[in-house]
Design a protein around this motif. Structure first.
Motif, PDB file in Angstrom:
ATOM      1  N   LYS A  36       0.838  -1.197   0.000  1.00  0.00           N
ATOM      2  CA  LYS A  36       0.000   0.000   0.000  1.00  0.00           C
ATOM      3  C   LYS A  36       0.877   1.251   0.000  1.00  0.00           C
ATOM      4  O   LYS A  36       2.047   1.218   0.366  1.00  0.00           O
ATOM      5  CB  LYS A  36      -0.904   0.013   1.243  1.00  0.00           C
ATOM      6  N   GLU A  63      -4.264   4.399 -12.217  1.00  0.00           N
ATOM      7  CA  GLU A  63      -5.147   3.230 -12.192  1.00  0.00           C
ATOM      8  C   GLU A  63      -5.050   2.427 -13.484  1.00  0.00           C
ATOM      9  O   GLU A  63      -5.249   2.959 -14.574  1.00  0.00           O
ATOM     10  CB  GLU A  63      -6.594   3.654 -11.970  1.00  0.00           C
ATOM     11  N   PRO A 101      -6.500   1.506  -7.047  1.00  0.00           N
ATOM     12  CA  PRO A 101      -7.179   1.331  -5.757  1.00  0.00           C
ATOM     13  C   PRO A 101      -6.571   0.237  -4.888  1.00  0.00           C
ATOM     14  O   PRO A 101      -6.733   0.257  -3.665  1.00  0.00           O
ATOM     15  CB  PRO A 101      -8.614   0.988  -6.167  1.00  0.00           C
ATOM     16  N   ALA A 104      -4.444   1.443  -1.851  1.00  0.00           N
ATOM     17  CA  ALA A 104      -5.030   2.263  -0.784  1.00  0.00           C
ATOM     18  C   ALA A 104      -5.542   1.410   0.362  1.00  0.00           C
ATOM     19  O   ALA A 104      -6.111   0.335   0.150  1.00  0.00           O
ATOM     20  CB  ALA A 104      -6.178   3.103  -1.343  1.00  0.00           C
ATOM     21  N   VAL A 107     -10.162   2.651   0.029  1.00  0.00           N
ATOM     22  CA  VAL A 107     -10.292   2.887  -1.406  1.00  0.00           C
ATOM     23  C   VAL A 107     -10.904   4.249  -1.697  1.00  0.00           C
ATOM     24  O   VAL A 107     -10.520   4.928  -2.662  1.00  0.00           O
ATOM     25  CB  VAL A 107     -11.112   1.753  -2.060  1.00  0.00           C
ATOM     26  N   ARG A 110      -8.204   6.952  -1.769  1.00  0.00           N
ATOM     27  CA  ARG A 110      -6.992   6.515  -2.459  1.00  0.00           C
ATOM     28  C   ARG A 110      -6.143   7.667  -2.971  1.00  0.00           C
ATOM     29  O   ARG A 110      -4.915   7.629  -2.870  1.00  0.00           O
ATOM     30  CB  ARG A 110      -7.339   5.558  -3.596  1.00  0.00           C
ATOM     31  N   GLU A 113      -4.370   9.296  -0.042  1.00  0.00           N
ATOM     32  CA  GLU A 113      -3.263   8.464   0.452  1.00  0.00           C
ATOM     33  C   GLU A 113      -2.043   8.598  -0.461  1.00  0.00           C
ATOM     34  O   GLU A 113      -0.902   8.623   0.018  1.00  0.00           O
ATOM     35  CB  GLU A 113      -3.713   7.009   0.556  1.00  0.00           C
TER      36      GLU A 113
END
Length: 566
Positions: A36, A63, A101, A104, A107, A110, A113
């Motif tokens: 993460k 993504e 995602p 994270a 989510v 995300r 973060e």
């Protein structure tokens, strides 16, 4: 303050932070876990910084398509027929305006973060690089995070035309996409429909992409009609150009410091000239690094395309790999700079990245110690940046069978997996190296010792002088296994000697008279060669240096660095 010589550390957050020590082959996210953003804590960044790192390249941020997604958060599952591995390829982008995602903890938070990770990296005095993937995107591309007023790729396309300067994609009109049996047989109960079929990312203008194609991606249209003589249609500015400019500005505004541009040579240089100029007018310090493999395009992509740096893969990397493996002579390294036509300072040097085989794998060197002289040479040979890949300093082998990726010496980018040697340093999030073997600690120290020379004035700003032409007597200098060169400024003069052999080399290293003149060392003078590693001194006159040479012993797979004083 800007760093004169960038030292880049590449890492995949998905692998970097994963603490699961017993992943299963082809395991799901729930089975194997995933790293993460929040796993990359200050302690980790501080340890990375200690290596001498100036930039962190976070790979797999934007993504991309994944098989099992997050429908409760509005992110639908992906079709496994057009996704490589359960975790997917970081280079099959699904939404240019969002982050992965999987990375994270929450989510729904995300992006925040990720921005927290950017802030942590900056707080630890390092800059942030992310991938920009301009040539292709995922077949199931759909942006649910795009800003208001921006249309999706392909929304306004006319799919009845194979090519149109106003389309975002290339089409195979009246043809259904037909994935090969090798692809479809992996998921016999799954179907994927695409009509009309679009051209595939690796310039395959066919409705029948094969397993070895980039079948999970669609080629983007920048106004070049590839099927009709590569004719260019750049006026008016194509819609794809405008969309990509908006995407780059979106990320630059999030305090990204640089972009590593995937397969930049597959995108017309005219686009790069335009878009880099546009982005740098707003963010003048932002870096653009191009993945370019064709040496005939180097000058064009630097001078016209306005890139800051290009990959030096087919030149120095390929040559060094051959030298390290004992397949080429060390003197062949001279051809690398000779062929660059003074573009050396624009070249990014490396011995590992996500595309290449790990040094510690049997496909490269098996023993990572063999690559240390190559790492020293990569760092010191010219002014350009150098990069290491997460796990390189702990002898990752990339030999695990993880799922989609086989045992090929590369750490998988397609599967939920781990970095077993890196995990020993990570030590369940402590990043204290307590589980490393003595050999791994020695290797980590060796990388630290090499990278500490990165910001020496002669390495950052100095001129390069190859002395191999003077050292051709095989009785006193083994040019099959040893490479030597000078770096010099007005105030600092360095001699670097790299031994690619497992045996100690007994050498007489001659400094050409022309080199002394170039460095403005007046004769007759006594020179003092100070070993930067041990502080030991060797004294001899200019005449002795050029005619007899400096008598040295260089241990197996090691290097020597001298400062020349007069």
């Amino acid at each position: 303050m800007s760093i004169p010589k960038p030292i880049i550390y590449q890492l995949l957050p998905r692998l970097f932070g994963n603490k699961n020590t017993k992943p299963v082959v082809d395991g799901s996210r729930s089975e194997n876990g995933t790293g993460k953003f929040n796993d990359i804590i200050n302690t980790a960044l501080q340890e990375i910084k200690k290596l001498g790192i100036t930039h962190v390249w976070y790979t797999g941020i934007i993504e991309h398509a994944i098989v099992k997604a997050y429908p409760d958060a509005g992110i639908p599952h992906g079709n496994p027929l057009v996704i490589k591995g359960k975790a997917g390829s970081p280079y099959a982008i699904k939404d240019y305006y969002d982050v992965n995602p999987d990375l994270a903890e929450d989510v729904d938070e995300r992006m925040q973060e990720f921005q927290n990770l950017v802030a942590r990296t900056h707080q630890n005095d390092m800059k942030v690089i992310i991938d920009f993937v301009p040539n292709h995107l995922a077949r199931e591309y759909h942006s649910d995070a795009k800003p208001e007023g921006i249309s999706d790729f392909g929304d306004q396309d006319d799919g009845s035309k194979a090519f149109s300067a106003t389309n975002n994609f290339y089409y195979l009109p009246h043809q259904q996409l037909h994935l090969s049996d090798e692809i479809r047989n992996r998921f016999p109960n799954t179907d994927y429909q695409e009509y009309p079929a679009k051209a595939t990312g690796n310039d395959q203008f066919t409705a029948h992409p094969q397993l070895n194609d980039w079948y999970e991606t669609v080629k983007l249209n920048y106004g070049v009609d590839y099927q009709n003589g590569h004719s260019a249609h750049f006026d008016p500015i194509p819609d794809t150009w405008l969309k990509m400019k908006d995407i780059l500005l979106f990320w630059a505004k999030k305090e990204i410091d640089g972009f590593r541009c995937d397969m930049a040579e597959m995108v017309p240089v005219e686009f790069w000239q335009w878009v880099i100029g546009e982005i740098k007018s707003a963010f003048p310090d932002i870096l653009f690094i191009a993945e370019v493999y064709n040496p005939y395009l180097y000058e064009t992509y630097i001078k016209n395309g306005k890139f800051d740096y290009l990959y030096d893969k087919v030149g120095l990397y390929d040559t060094l790999k051959g030298v390290i493996r004992g397949e080429r002579a060390a003197r062949d390294i001279s051809q690398c700079w000779q062929s660059l036509n003074n573009l050396d300072e624009y070249m990014l040097r490396f011995l590992e990245n996500h595309d290449e085989q790990r040094i510690a794998s049997p496909y490269f060197a098996s023993d990572p110690i063999k690559a240390l002289p190559g790492m020293m040479l990569s760092l010191c040979m010219h002014r350009g940046p150098v990069m290491i890949y997460s796990g390189q300093e702990f002898a990752e082998t990339g030999m695990e069978i993880s799922g989609y990726s086989g045992s090929d010496g590369r750490s998988t980018i397609f599967d939920y997996w781990n970095l077993p040697e890196h995990q020993k340093w990570m030590n369940d999030g402590r990043f204290d190296g307590e589980l490393l073997s003595d050999r791994q600690k020695k290797l980590q120290t060796a990388y630290h010792d090499i990278l500490k020379y990165a910001q020496l004035p002669a390495i950052v700003f100095g001129e390069f002088y190859d002395i191999m032409w003077q050292n051709t007597d095989s009785n006193i200098f083994n040019s099959d296994k040893v490479y030597a060169f000078l770096r010099h400024t007005v105030n600092q003069k360095l001699l670097v000697i790299c031994n690619f052999d497992d045996h100690t080399q007994h050498l007489q290293v001659k400094i050409p008279t022309h080199a002394l003149e170039t460095m403005k060392i007046q004769r007759p003078l006594e020179l003092c060669f100070v070993n930067k590693q041990s502080n030991a001194e060797h004294r001899l006159t200019c005449e002795e240096a050029s005619e007899k040479g400096l008598s040295l012993n260089v241990s197996g797979y090691q290097y020597l660095l001298f400062e020349i004083r007069n």
